[in-house]
Design a protein around this motif. Structure first.
Motif, PDB file in Angstrom:
ATOM      1  N   TYR A  45       0.820  -1.213   0.000  1.00 60.57           N
ATOM      2  CA  TYR A  45       0.000   0.000   0.000  1.00 60.57           C
ATOM      3  C   TYR A  45       0.856   1.264   0.000  1.00 60.57           C
ATOM      4  N   ILE A  46       0.239   2.317  -0.496  1.00 60.15           N
ATOM      5  CA  ILE A  46       0.786   3.668  -0.391  1.00 60.15           C
ATOM      6  C   ILE A  46      -0.256   4.473   0.368  1.00 60.15           C
ATOM      7  N   TYR A  47       0.187   5.183   1.383  1.00 61.78           N
ATOM      8  CA  TYR A  47      -0.715   5.978   2.218  1.00 61.78           C
ATOM      9  C   TYR A  47      -0.560   7.461   1.931  1.00 61.78           C
ATOM     10  N   GLN A  48      -1.661   8.160   2.019  1.00 57.51           N
ATOM     11  CA  GLN A  48      -1.697   9.619   1.939  1.00 57.51           C
ATOM     12  C   GLN A  48      -2.625  10.097   3.044  1.00 57.51           C
ATOM     13  N   ILE A  49      -2.382  11.310   3.509  1.00 59.26           N
ATOM     14  CA  ILE A  49      -3.231  11.929   4.524  1.00 59.26           C
ATOM     15  C   ILE A  49      -3.752  13.232   3.941  1.00 59.26           C
ATOM     16  N   ASP A  50      -5.012  13.497   4.181  1.00 57.22           N
ATOM     17  CA  ASP A  50      -5.631  14.703   3.651  1.00 57.22           C
ATOM     18  C   ASP A  50      -6.415  15.383   4.768  1.00 57.22           C
ATOM     19  N   LEU A  51      -6.580  16.676   4.633  1.00 53.84           N
ATOM     20  CA  LEU A  51      -7.456  17.435   5.520  1.00 53.84           C
ATOM     21  C   LEU A  51      -8.555  18.004   4.644  1.00 53.84           C
ATOM     22  N   LEU A  52      -9.766  17.564   4.915  1.00 56.12           N
ATOM     23  CA  LEU A  52     -10.901  17.991   4.099  1.00 56.12           C
ATOM     24  C   LEU A  52     -11.239  19.456   4.339  1.00 56.12           C
ATOM     25  N   PRO A  53     -11.737  20.124   3.320  1.00 60.09           N
ATOM     26  CA  PRO A  53     -12.229  21.491   3.531  1.00 60.09           C
ATOM     27  C   PRO A  53     -13.376  21.462   4.539  1.00 60.09           C
ATOM     28  N   GLY A  54     -13.515  22.531   5.289  1.00 60.00           N
ATOM     29  CA  GLY A  54     -14.588  22.619   6.265  1.00 60.00           C
ATOM     30  C   GLY A  54     -14.304  23.703   7.282  1.00 60.00           C
ATOM     31  N   TRP A  58     -15.498  20.094  11.435  1.00 57.77           N
ATOM     32  CA  TRP A  58     -16.542  19.573  10.557  1.00 57.77           C
ATOM     33  C   TRP A  58     -16.154  19.692   9.088  1.00 57.77           C
ATOM     34  N   ALA A  59     -16.181  18.574   8.387  1.00 53.78           N
ATOM     35  CA  ALA A  59     -15.820  18.525   6.968  1.00 53.78           C
ATOM     36  C   ALA A  59     -17.003  18.869   6.085  1.00 53.78           C
ATOM     37  N   ASP A  60     -16.688  19.489   4.956  1.00 56.00           N
ATOM     38  CA  ASP A  60     -17.691  19.739   3.932  1.00 56.00           C
ATOM     39  C   ASP A  60     -17.802  18.498   3.042  1.00 56.00           C
ATOM     40  N   ASP A  61     -18.993  18.026   2.765  1.00 62.75           N
ATOM     41  CA  ASP A  61     -19.287  16.971   1.801  1.00 62.75           C
ATOM     42  C   ASP A  61     -18.366  15.752   1.900  1.00 62.75           C
ATOM     43  N   GLU A  71     -13.991   6.151  -6.679  1.00 61.68           N
ATOM     44  CA  GLU A  71     -13.962   6.115  -8.146  1.00 61.68           C
ATOM     45  C   GLU A  71     -12.532   6.181  -8.672  1.00 61.68           C
ATOM     46  N   MET A  72     -11.635   6.786  -7.918  1.00 62.51           N
ATOM     47  CA  MET A  72     -10.229   6.889  -8.314  1.00 62.51           C
ATOM     48  C   MET A  72      -9.413   5.681  -7.859  1.00 62.51           C
ATOM     49  N   GLY A  73     -10.085   4.701  -7.236  1.00 62.82           N
ATOM     50  CA  GLY A  73      -9.390   3.510  -6.759  1.00 62.82           C
ATOM     51  C   GLY A  73      -8.682   3.712  -5.429  1.00 62.82           C
ATOM     52  N   VAL A  74      -9.097   4.731  -4.698  1.00 60.07           N
ATOM     53  CA  VAL A  74      -8.489   5.060  -3.415  1.00 60.07           C
ATOM     54  C   VAL A  74      -9.448   4.684  -2.300  1.00 60.07           C
ATOM     55  N   GLU A  75      -8.926   4.011  -1.291  1.00 58.69           N
ATOM     56  CA  GLU A  75      -9.731   3.628  -0.137  1.00 58.69           C
ATOM     57  C   GLU A  75      -9.623   4.716   0.933  1.00 58.69           C
ATOM     58  N   VAL A  76     -10.759   5.217   1.382  1.00 61.47           N
ATOM     59  CA  VAL A  76     -10.778   6.122   2.529  1.00 61.47           C
ATOM     60  C   VAL A  76     -10.787   5.217   3.753  1.00 61.47           C
ATOM     61  N   LEU A  77      -9.631   5.091   4.341  1.00 58.79           N
ATOM     62  CA  LEU A  77      -9.413   4.099   5.385  1.00 58.79           C
ATOM     63  C   LEU A  77      -9.935   4.542   6.740  1.00 58.79           C
ATOM     64  N   GLN A  78      -9.720   5.788   7.077  1.00 53.48           N
ATOM     65  CA  GLN A  78     -10.061   6.261   8.412  1.00 53.48           C
ATOM     66  C   GLN A  78     -10.312   7.759   8.363  1.00 53.48           C
ATOM     67  N   ARG A  79     -11.222   8.191   9.163  1.00 54.39           N
ATOM     68  CA  ARG A  79     -11.504   9.622   9.289  1.00 54.39           C
ATOM     69  C   ARG A  79     -11.435   9.981  10.757  1.00 54.39           C
ATOM     70  N   TRP A  80     -10.789  11.097  11.027  1.00 55.56           N
ATOM     71  CA  TRP A  80     -10.725  11.607  12.391  1.00 55.56           C
ATOM     72  C   TRP A  80     -11.004  13.095  12.321  1.00 55.56           C
ATOM     73  N   GLY A  81     -12.258  13.488  12.499  1.00 55.63           N
ATOM     74  CA  GLY A  81     -12.658  14.869  12.262  1.00 55.63           C
ATOM     75  C   GLY A  81     -12.566  15.150  10.771  1.00 55.63           C
ATOM     76  N   ARG A  82     -11.768  16.138  10.405  1.00 48.95           N
ATOM     77  CA  ARG A  82     -11.535  16.449   8.990  1.00 48.95           C
ATOM     78  C   ARG A  82     -10.301  15.732   8.461  1.00 48.95           C
ATOM     79  N   TRP A  83      -9.536  15.131   9.339  1.00 46.81           N
ATOM     80  CA  TRP A  83      -8.320  14.419   8.972  1.00 46.81           C
ATOM     81  C   TRP A  83      -8.708  13.086   8.366  1.00 46.81           C
TER      82      TRP A  83
END
Length: 179
Positions: A45-54, A58-61, A71-83
């Motif tokens: 696996y290759i991991y990336q971390i993102d911070l959602l807009p919001g 609280w994250a937007d959408d 759809e891009m073949g990426v698994e959203v593995l975990q969410r912690w707030g917007r992280w």
């Protein structure tokens, strides 16, 4: 396997997760610095971390984000707030959420804004702790609470400074590419 890693540096945490993946350990969950890994093929696996807009925590959408990533073949593995923790199978090719300087600058701007928001919240809460400390300087609870707030404020200030430094570095790189 369970490991503890709590950092306010997205890149450091992301590199750490990818190092574990290279050694054959896939992250399965994260909560407050506690990371759970299970065995996998080294480099699977290759991991990336993102911070959602919001705003604030609280994250937007979020649902739209998950659909897009899937759809891009990426698994959203975990969410912690917007992280958000993302992973993709390495066999599917390189994986980088933000590939240009402008989008990376925007990401660090969001991260810095979150840390500034937390700094204001923690700063506001610390006023009571510091007044308690001033009234009862010999009380160990007041000392401990005041010390904890000082550490939290210092850590958040450092995180804001790191984001600002990364943004400036990216802006310099972007200007160099434009020549």
């Amino acid at each position: 396997m369970i490991r503890w890693k709590f950092t306010f540096d997205k890149d450091e945490e992301q590199d750490w997760l990818n190092e574990y993946a290279q050694r054959g350990w896939a992250m399965t969950s994260f909560f407050a610095g506690v990371v759970t890994f299970v065995p996998c093929r080294p480099g699977e696996y290759i991991y990336q971390i993102d911070l959602l807009p919001g705003k604030g925590l609280w994250a937007d959408d979020y649902e739209g984000y998950v659909i897009f990533m899937n759809e891009m073949g990426v698994e959203v593995l975990q969410r912690w707030g917007r992280w958000v923790y993302l992973r993709k199978r390495a066999e599917e090719g390189p994986f980088e959420v933000y590939t240009d300087a402008a989008s990376k600058i925007d990401l660090y701007r969001r991260i810095r804004a979150l840390f500034l928001w937390a700094l204001v919240v923690i700063g506001g809460c610390s006023v009571n702790a510091f007044s308690l400390w001033a009234r009862f300087p010999e009380d160990m609870f007041a000392r401990g609470l005041g010390g904890l707030y000082i550490v939290l404020l210092a850590v958040l200030l450092r995180a804001v400074w790191q984001c600002t430094r990364k943004m400036k570095s990216l802006e310099i790189d972007r200007e160099g590419e434009g020549r």
